[in-house]
Design a protein around this motif. Structure first.
Motif, PDB file in Angstrom:
ATOM      1  N   THR A 161       0.839  -1.208   0.000  1.00  0.00           N
ATOM      2  CA  THR A 161       0.000   0.000   0.000  1.00  0.00           C
ATOM      3  C   THR A 161       0.868   1.251   0.000  1.00  0.00           C
ATOM      4  O   THR A 161       0.619   2.204  -0.742  1.00  0.00           O
ATOM      5  N   ASN A 162       1.912   1.241   0.822  1.00  0.00           N
ATOM      6  CA  ASN A 162       2.828   2.390   0.845  1.00  0.00           C
ATOM      7  C   ASN A 162       3.532   2.564  -0.501  1.00  0.00           C
ATOM      8  O   ASN A 162       3.698   3.693  -0.978  1.00  0.00           O
ATOM      9  N   ALA A 163       3.949   1.450  -1.097  1.00  0.00           N
ATOM     10  CA  ALA A 163       4.652   1.522  -2.384  1.00  0.00           C
ATOM     11  C   ALA A 163       3.759   2.162  -3.446  1.00  0.00           C
ATOM     12  O   ALA A 163       4.229   2.887  -4.320  1.00  0.00           O
ATOM     13  N   LEU A 164       2.457   1.896  -3.377  1.00  0.00           N
ATOM     14  CA  LEU A 164       1.523   2.490  -4.331  1.00  0.00           C
ATOM     15  C   LEU A 164       1.212   3.933  -3.961  1.00  0.00           C
ATOM     16  O   LEU A 164       1.080   4.800  -4.819  1.00  0.00           O
ATOM     17  N   ARG A 165       1.091   4.181  -2.662  1.00  0.00           N
ATOM     18  CA  ARG A 165       0.645   5.480  -2.166  1.00  0.00           C
ATOM     19  C   ARG A 165       1.712   6.560  -2.364  1.00  0.00           C
ATOM     20  O   ARG A 165       1.409   7.672  -2.788  1.00  0.00           O
ATOM     21  N   TYR A 166       2.955   6.227  -2.049  1.00  0.00           N
ATOM     22  CA  TYR A 166       4.020   7.233  -2.134  1.00  0.00           C
ATOM     23  C   TYR A 166       4.747   7.080  -3.450  1.00  0.00           C
ATOM     24  O   TYR A 166       5.924   6.722  -3.504  1.00  0.00           O
ATOM     25  N   ASN A 167       4.009   7.325  -4.527  1.00  0.00           N
ATOM     26  CA  ASN A 167       4.515   7.066  -5.859  1.00  0.00           C
ATOM     27  C   ASN A 167       3.871   8.038  -6.818  1.00  0.00           C
ATOM     28  O   ASN A 167       2.668   8.254  -6.762  1.00  0.00           O
ATOM     29  N   TYR A 208       4.684   8.817  12.841  1.00  0.00           N
ATOM     30  CA  TYR A 208       5.634   9.602  12.064  1.00  0.00           C
ATOM     31  C   TYR A 208       5.296   9.539  10.582  1.00  0.00           C
ATOM     32  O   TYR A 208       5.121   8.477  10.017  1.00  0.00           O
ATOM     33  N   ARG A 209       5.202  10.704   9.962  1.00  0.00           N
ATOM     34  CA  ARG A 209       4.978  10.772   8.527  1.00  0.00           C
ATOM     35  C   ARG A 209       5.919  11.804   7.952  1.00  0.00           C
ATOM     36  O   ARG A 209       6.100  12.876   8.542  1.00  0.00           O
ATOM     37  N   VAL A 210       6.505  11.513   6.801  1.00  0.00           N
ATOM     38  CA  VAL A 210       7.482  12.433   6.222  1.00  0.00           C
ATOM     39  C   VAL A 210       6.791  13.731   5.826  1.00  0.00           C
ATOM     40  O   VAL A 210       7.268  14.825   6.103  1.00  0.00           O
ATOM     41  N   ALA A 214       0.657  15.895   2.772  1.00  0.00           N
ATOM     42  CA  ALA A 214       0.418  14.947   1.691  1.00  0.00           C
ATOM     43  C   ALA A 214      -0.275  13.702   2.209  1.00  0.00           C
ATOM     44  O   ALA A 214      -1.201  13.200   1.575  1.00  0.00           O
ATOM     45  N   SER A 215       0.144  13.199   3.385  1.00  0.00           N
ATOM     46  CA  SER A 215      -0.467  11.935   3.804  1.00  0.00           C
ATOM     47  C   SER A 215      -1.880  12.130   4.335  1.00  0.00           C
ATOM     48  O   SER A 215      -2.642  11.173   4.404  1.00  0.00           O
ATOM     49  N   ARG A 216      -2.257  13.360   4.681  1.00  0.00           N
ATOM     50  CA  ARG A 216      -3.667  13.572   4.982  1.00  0.00           C
ATOM     51  C   ARG A 216      -4.503  13.338   3.732  1.00  0.00           C
ATOM     52  O   ARG A 216      -5.579  12.760   3.781  1.00  0.00           O
ATOM     53  N   THR A 221      -2.083   7.041   8.404  1.00  0.00           N
ATOM     54  CA  THR A 221      -2.179   7.409   9.812  1.00  0.00           C
ATOM     55  C   THR A 221      -0.811   7.490  10.475  1.00  0.00           C
ATOM     56  O   THR A 221      -0.686   7.984  11.579  1.00  0.00           O
ATOM     57  N   GLY A 222       0.197   6.976   9.802  1.00  0.00           N
ATOM     58  CA  GLY A 222       1.524   6.945  10.416  1.00  0.00           C
ATOM     59  C   GLY A 222       1.689   5.786  11.388  1.00  0.00           C
ATOM     60  O   GLY A 222       2.647   5.741  12.150  1.00  0.00           O
ATOM     61  N   LEU A 223       0.752   4.831  11.362  1.00  0.00           N
ATOM     62  CA  LEU A 223       0.850   3.684  12.275  1.00  0.00           C
ATOM     63  C   LEU A 223       1.340   2.416  11.578  1.00  0.00           C
ATOM     64  O   LEU A 223       1.859   1.505  12.206  1.00  0.00           O
ATOM     65  N   GLY A 224       1.181   2.371  10.249  1.00  0.00           N
ATOM     66  CA  GLY A 224       1.442   1.136   9.508  1.00  0.00           C
ATOM     67  C   GLY A 224       2.827   0.541   9.750  1.00  0.00           C
ATOM     68  O   GLY A 224       2.952  -0.653  10.048  1.00  0.00           O
ATOM     69  N   LEU A 225       3.856   1.348   9.644  1.00  0.00           N
ATOM     70  CA  LEU A 225       5.210   0.805   9.786  1.00  0.00           C
ATOM     71  C   LEU A 225       5.541   0.483  11.245  1.00  0.00           C
ATOM     72  O   LEU A 225       6.288  -0.459  11.514  1.00  0.00           O
ATOM     73  N   ALA A 226       4.958   1.239  12.182  1.00  0.00           N
ATOM     74  CA  ALA A 226       5.168   0.920  13.601  1.00  0.00           C
ATOM     75  C   ALA A 226       4.555  -0.443  13.916  1.00  0.00           C
ATOM     76  O   ALA A 226       5.151  -1.270  14.622  1.00  0.00           O
ATOM     77  N   ILE A 227       3.370  -0.700  13.360  1.00  0.00           N
ATOM     78  CA  ILE A 227       2.728  -2.001  13.553  1.00  0.00           C
ATOM     79  C   ILE A 227       3.552  -3.095  12.875  1.00  0.00           C
ATOM     80  O   ILE A 227       3.794  -4.156  13.457  1.00  0.00           O
ATOM     81  N   ALA A 250      13.271   0.342  -0.678  1.00  0.00           N
ATOM     82  CA  ALA A 250      13.222  -1.111  -0.557  1.00  0.00           C
ATOM     83  C   ALA A 250      13.119  -1.463   0.920  1.00  0.00           C
ATOM     84  O   ALA A 250      13.943  -1.036   1.735  1.00  0.00           O
ATOM     85  N   PHE A 251      12.075  -2.190   1.265  1.00  0.00           N
ATOM     86  CA  PHE A 251      11.894  -2.667   2.639  1.00  0.00           C
ATOM     87  C   PHE A 251      12.219  -4.149   2.671  1.00  0.00           C
ATOM     88  O   PHE A 251      11.790  -4.899   1.790  1.00  0.00           O
ATOM     89  N   THR A 252      12.974  -4.571   3.680  1.00  0.00           N
ATOM     90  CA  THR A 252      13.335  -5.988   3.785  1.00  0.00           C
ATOM     91  C   THR A 252      12.809  -6.578   5.091  1.00  0.00           C
ATOM     92  O   THR A 252      13.077  -6.051   6.173  1.00  0.00           O
TER      93      THR A 252
HETATM   94  P1  ADP Z   1       1.272   6.039   6.722  1.00  0.00           P
HETATM   95  O1  ADP Z   1      -0.051   5.618   7.265  1.00  0.00           O
HETATM   96  O2  ADP Z   1       1.499   7.533   6.803  1.00  0.00           O
HETATM   97  O3  ADP Z   1       1.581   5.473   5.369  1.00  0.00           O
HETATM   98  P2  ADP Z   1       3.441   4.363   7.675  1.00  0.00           P
HETATM   99  O4  ADP Z   1       3.865   4.084   9.078  1.00  0.00           O
HETATM  100  O5  ADP Z   1       3.051   3.218   6.824  1.00  0.00           O
HETATM  101  O6  ADP Z   1       2.294   5.431   7.794  1.00  0.00           O
HETATM  102  O7  ADP Z   1       4.626   5.149   6.957  1.00  0.00           O
HETATM  103  C1  ADP Z   1       5.223   6.265   7.613  1.00  0.00           C
HETATM  104  C2  ADP Z   1       5.768   7.269   6.600  1.00  0.00           C
HETATM  105  O8  ADP Z   1       6.896   6.712   5.894  1.00  0.00           O
HETATM  106  C3  ADP Z   1       4.788   7.634   5.504  1.00  0.00           C
HETATM  107  O9  ADP Z   1       3.932   8.688   5.902  1.00  0.00           O
HETATM  108  C4  ADP Z   1       5.700   8.061   4.371  1.00  0.00           C
HETATM  109  O10 ADP Z   1       6.102   9.395   4.562  1.00  0.00           O
HETATM  110  C5  ADP Z   1       6.916   7.167   4.557  1.00  0.00           C
HETATM  111  N1  ADP Z   1       6.890   5.972   3.665  1.00  0.00           N
HETATM  112  C6  ADP Z   1       6.510   4.717   4.012  1.00  0.00           C
HETATM  113  N2  ADP Z   1       6.637   3.860   2.981  1.00  0.00           N
HETATM  114  C7  ADP Z   1       7.128   4.575   1.947  1.00  0.00           C
HETATM  115  C8  ADP Z   1       7.501   4.256   0.581  1.00  0.00           C
HETATM  116  N3  ADP Z   1       7.385   3.019   0.092  1.00  0.00           N
HETATM  117  N4  ADP Z   1       7.975   5.272  -0.188  1.00  0.00           N
HETATM  118  C9  ADP Z   1       8.089   6.529   0.292  1.00  0.00           C
HETATM  119  N5  ADP Z   1       7.767   6.890   1.562  1.00  0.00           N
HETATM  120  C10 ADP Z   1       7.284   5.942   2.379  1.00  0.00           C
END
Ligand code: ADP
Length: 272
Positions: A161-167, A208-210, A214-216, A221-227, A250-252
């Motif tokens: 989802t992130n790969a599609l969203r931040y693209n 945390y969101r970069v 934009a992410s609004r 929500t900024g929770l996905g990667l923490a989870i 690239a996430f591993t």
């Molecule tokens: P969110 O719900 O904001 O996507 P995540 O915890 O999944 O929360 O990600 C945190 C932040 O990391 C995102 O808001 C985004 O700024 C950055 N991020 C995550 N995955 C990617 C990615 N594949 N490419 C670019 N930025 C990413």
């Protein structure tokens, strides 16, 4: 020497007492932080969809109005979407609370990597699947991993989802996997906007969101990667990231091999 023993026992008891008190205080602090976060989550993230649901329902309930079917349908579709958003927030909130309080449960079993990688992709909405190029290049003879199928798929869905969203181009996701003597490393690579170096170590922190603005818009929500990190830790595994701004990320995921597990810890509750 018996008085020495008494003094020693007293000291040990005091030590344990102090240790427990410290643990207790730490736990209380965690709970306080969680409560504060819930308040801020409630005020920011829940308010928007609830306000919009209320508005739509009030419109539909107006006695004097004669809405045509198409307009009513549009409003209801919006309500449906908003409810989905609230459900997602609640689920994420529950997961993060379990992780923070150390009770996230994983049911570990022997798993093959390829079906999980592919099944997770099929969990995404059809429209998103069709708009992207997805390539899974998983060698056939990888060792089995020791994982929780649902939880690992949840992590992968989140990465996809992130790969599609931040693209900003046509999304291209490439998944590869390699094994070593302890782990299988599943690598999810995208051609998205990338993440600048000074943000890289923070993206696994909750909320945390970069780019908050934009992410609004994109609905994070900024929770996905923490989870995801919590789930990987419950597996005694890891999640890592490499990224170049403007090029991609690239996430591993490193998941322990099934052959290394000790046999009687298939039901695990994470504790750290
Ligand atoms: P969110 O719900 O904001 O996507 P995540 O915890 O999944 O929360 O990600 C945190 C932040 O990391 C995102 O808001 C985004 O700024 C950055 N991020 C995550 N995955 C990617 C990615 N594949 N490419 C670019 N930025 C990413």
């Amino acid at each position: 020497s018996s008085s020495l023993l008494i003094v020693l026992t007293l000291l040990v008891t005091l030590g344990i007492g102090a240790f427990l008190a410290k643990r207790h205080a730490e736990l209380e602090q965690r709970v306080d932080r969680l409560k504060n976060d819930l308040i801020s989550l409630a005020s920011h993230e829940f308010k928007t969809p609830i306000t919009s649901i209320k508005g739509s329902v009030e419109t539909l309930l107006r006695r004097d109005a004669q809405w045509d079917e198409e307009f009513k349908r549009e409003l209801l579709e919006g309500v449906h979407e908003d409810i989905g958003r609230i459900q997602e927030l609640i689920d994420e909130w529950l997961d993060i609370s379990k992780i923070e309080s150390g009770v996230l449960h994983v049911s570990l079993e022997p798993l093959r990597v390829r079906p999980i990688v592919e099944e997770a992709w099929r969990r995404l909405p059809k429209a998103q699947q069709e708009a992207a190029i997805f390539e899974a290049d998983i060698p056939p003879h990888l060792p089995l991993i020791h994982g929780d199928k649902n939880r690992l798929e949840q992590v992968l869905v989140n990465l996809y989802t992130n790969a599609l969203r931040y693209n900003q181009q046509q999304p291209h996701i490439r998944v590869t996997a390699t094994g070593d003597e302890r782990f299988v490393h599943i690598r999810v690579e995208d051609n998205g906007i990338g993440i600048a170096g000074d943000h890289l170590d923070k993206i696994f922190d909750r909320f945390y969101r970069v780019d908050v603005t934009a992410s609004r818009l994109t609905g994070g929500t900024g929770l996905g990667l923490a989870i995801s990190k919590g789930i990987m830790e419950a597996h005694h595994g890891r999640i890592a990231v490499e990224s170049k701004e403007g090029t991609g990320s690239a996430f591993t995921l490193s998941v322990p091999l099934y052959s290394l597990h000790d046999g009687d810890n298939d039901e695990e509750t994470q504790n750290f």
